[in-house]
Design a protein around this motif. Sequence first.
Motif, PDB file in Angstrom:
ATOM      1  N   PHE A  71      13.999  94.224   4.881  1.00  0.00           N
ATOM      2  CA  PHE A  71      14.101  95.218   5.973  1.00  0.00           C
ATOM      3  C   PHE A  71      14.726  95.184   7.434  1.00  0.00           C
ATOM      4  O   PHE A  71      14.719  96.173   7.541  1.00  0.00           O
ATOM      5  N   ILE A  79      16.524  99.256  -0.309  1.00  0.00           N
ATOM      6  CA  ILE A  79      15.833  97.681  -1.690  1.00  0.00           C
ATOM      7  C   ILE A  79      16.840  98.081  -2.672  1.00  0.00           C
ATOM      8  O   ILE A  79      16.970  96.874  -3.248  1.00  0.00           O
ATOM      9  N   TYR A 110      19.850  96.657  -1.900  1.00  0.00           N
ATOM     10  CA  TYR A 110      20.659  95.513  -1.602  1.00  0.00           C
ATOM     11  C   TYR A 110      19.810  94.178  -1.002  1.00  0.00           C
ATOM     12  O   TYR A 110      19.192  94.363  -0.850  1.00  0.00           O
ATOM     13  N   PRO A 111      20.466  92.830  -0.539  1.00  0.00           N
ATOM     14  CA  PRO A 111      20.019  91.424  -0.726  1.00  0.00           C
ATOM     15  C   PRO A 111      19.625  91.281   0.889  1.00  0.00           C
ATOM     16  O   PRO A 111      19.866  90.292   0.810  1.00  0.00           O
ATOM     17  N   VAL A 112      19.315  92.183   1.153  1.00  0.00           N
ATOM     18  CA  VAL A 112      19.210  92.060   2.977  1.00  0.00           C
ATOM     19  C   VAL A 112      17.369  92.329   3.024  1.00  0.00           C
ATOM     20  O   VAL A 112      17.035  93.111   2.476  1.00  0.00           O
ATOM     21  N   ASN A 140      12.496  88.806   4.799  1.00  0.00           N
ATOM     22  CA  ASN A 140      11.789  89.825   4.698  1.00  0.00           C
ATOM     23  C   ASN A 140      10.253  90.261   4.558  1.00  0.00           C
ATOM     24  O   ASN A 140       9.998  90.312   4.719  1.00  0.00           O
ATOM     25  N   ALA A 168       8.010  97.642   5.025  1.00  0.00           N
ATOM     26  CA  ALA A 168       7.359  97.211   4.015  1.00  0.00           C
ATOM     27  C   ALA A 168       5.693  97.737   4.407  1.00  0.00           C
ATOM     28  O   ALA A 168       5.339  97.706   3.124  1.00  0.00           O
TER      29      ALA A 168
HETATM   30  C1  LIG Z   1      11.834  93.255   1.134  1.00  0.00           C
HETATM   31  O1  LIG Z   1      10.853  93.446   0.398  1.00  0.00           O
HETATM   32  C2  LIG Z   1      10.076  94.192   0.202  1.00  0.00           C
HETATM   33  C3  LIG Z   1       8.809  94.289   0.235  1.00  0.00           C
HETATM   34  O2  LIG Z   1       8.005  94.370   1.175  1.00  0.00           O
HETATM   35  C4  LIG Z   1      10.780  94.275  -1.098  1.00  0.00           C
HETATM   36  O3  LIG Z   1      11.013  95.978  -2.238  1.00  0.00           O
HETATM   37  C5  LIG Z   1      11.908  94.213  -1.166  1.00  0.00           C
HETATM   38  O4  LIG Z   1      12.976  94.172  -2.446  1.00  0.00           O
HETATM   39  C6  LIG Z   1      12.529  93.064  -0.506  1.00  0.00           C
HETATM   40  N1  LIG Z   1      13.771  92.688  -0.343  1.00  0.00           N
HETATM   41  C7  LIG Z   1      14.458  91.628  -0.654  1.00  0.00           C
HETATM   42  C8  LIG Z   1      16.054  90.958  -0.458  1.00  0.00           C
HETATM   43  O5  LIG Z   1      14.074  90.581  -1.173  1.00  0.00           O
END
Ligand SMILES: *[C@@H]1O[C@H](CO)[C@@H](O)[C@H](O)[C@H]1NC(C)=O
Length: 360
Positions: A126, A120, A122-124, A155, A94
């Motif tokens: 970092f 980015i 998948y909904p998980v 996240n 991040a």
């Molecule tokens: C997690 O945070 C990053 C930015 O640091 C973002 O790009 C990503 O989409 C986020 N993932 C989720 C699942 O929210």
Amino acid sequence: MLSKTLLPLLSLATLAVAAAPPSRRSQCSNSKYTAENLKCCVWYEILDDLQENVFDNGQCIQEAHEALRLTFHDAIGFSIKDNVKGGADGSIMAHSDIELLDVANGNIDDILNHIHPLAIKYPVSFGDFIQFTGAVGTANCKGAPRLEFLAGRSNSSVAAPPGLIPAPFQDVTTILARMADATFSPEELVALMASHSVAARDAIADPSQHARPFDTTPDAFDAQFFVETLLVGKALPTGGSTLGESPSPILGEIRLASDGLLARDPRTACEWQSFVTDHEAMNRKFKAAMAKLAVLGHDRASLHDCSEVIPMPKRGAGQQAVFPPETSIKDIEQSCKSTPFPILKITPGKQLVLPIVPSA
Ligand SMILES: *[C@@H]1O[C@H](CO)[C@@H](O)[C@H](O)[C@H]1NC(C)=O
Ligand code: HEM
């Protein structure tokens, strides 16, 4: 008091409870996968994506090694002394613009660039994604333990300050103090160093040569690294002096100065040597230390167990450590005072010259 007639009934009942229930799998919604815990469904999708697109169909290639290294570099951003609470929080991805400025994160950009598009997609978080990728990459290496994987990290993260990642040119006292500040004992550090059995260093001096291995079997998670680091060093692979490297026993092999010192220091040498003939203990202790590393900065109880998704690693064929060709016990710099170095087979043949490690 229990009557005699009740006793056999009781023990039968105990047996029924003790026998493992058959694992029940349920169909995941919106995908072809089944899972024991439906909360883990998404990880089966990610597993297939990683194996196909990052690990070249489930191999122990350089990306797998780099993924394991990444788990450490993210998690070790944790300090009791400096009140840094992040740990395994995904901050290295991040906030890569900040964390990659730390020289200790050299070459980390390579694996981040490979996996960021998937992270980015998948909904998980970092933090979860990094620990999962490392556990899968490790599982691709024959002889490795099947690492625990817990999911559910937040996240959100802040950039870890520089200076928390151990460097290969540091002395043992400095490295042990840093690890203690992140809650790890010297024994746990030695266990974590089993990771360097599947490791190589990017050849910065010569970009045409991608990476040089730390032991003669960089695709196998075995004890060979713990033997070769104790052999007398003869030459630096590139002939020059590279910061944090010391002479290795085999042409083309990298020895990090820190690995050579940890192998020889009285605080770590006996644990180091003990792994030479005990692959089972090496794997068990590595797995335990990795489980601790992966949840640094988190409350274990707030996470859910998705270890079911981690593939079962292949067993190594010959997991017995050996002396490489033209080396023997005479080349061992005996460093554990209490236990003699074990007797190992000498590999027949001529002195090895290690090739570079290919990448996908
Ligand atoms: C997690 O945070 C990053 C930015 O640091 C973002 O790009 C990503 O989409 C986020 N993932 C989720 C699942 O929210
Ligand atoms: C004393 C502590 C440590 C030091 C000084 C250290 C240092 C290094 C260095 C300099 C490299 C070469 C990187 C490159 O140039 O590509 C490396 C590679 C690696 N490290 Fe460590 N490391 C330490 C601990 C760990 C731990 C605890 C782990 C994992 C649990 C780990 C996993 C790896 C792996 C898998 C590689 C190979 C990466 C590849 O092949 O591309 N290291 N380490």
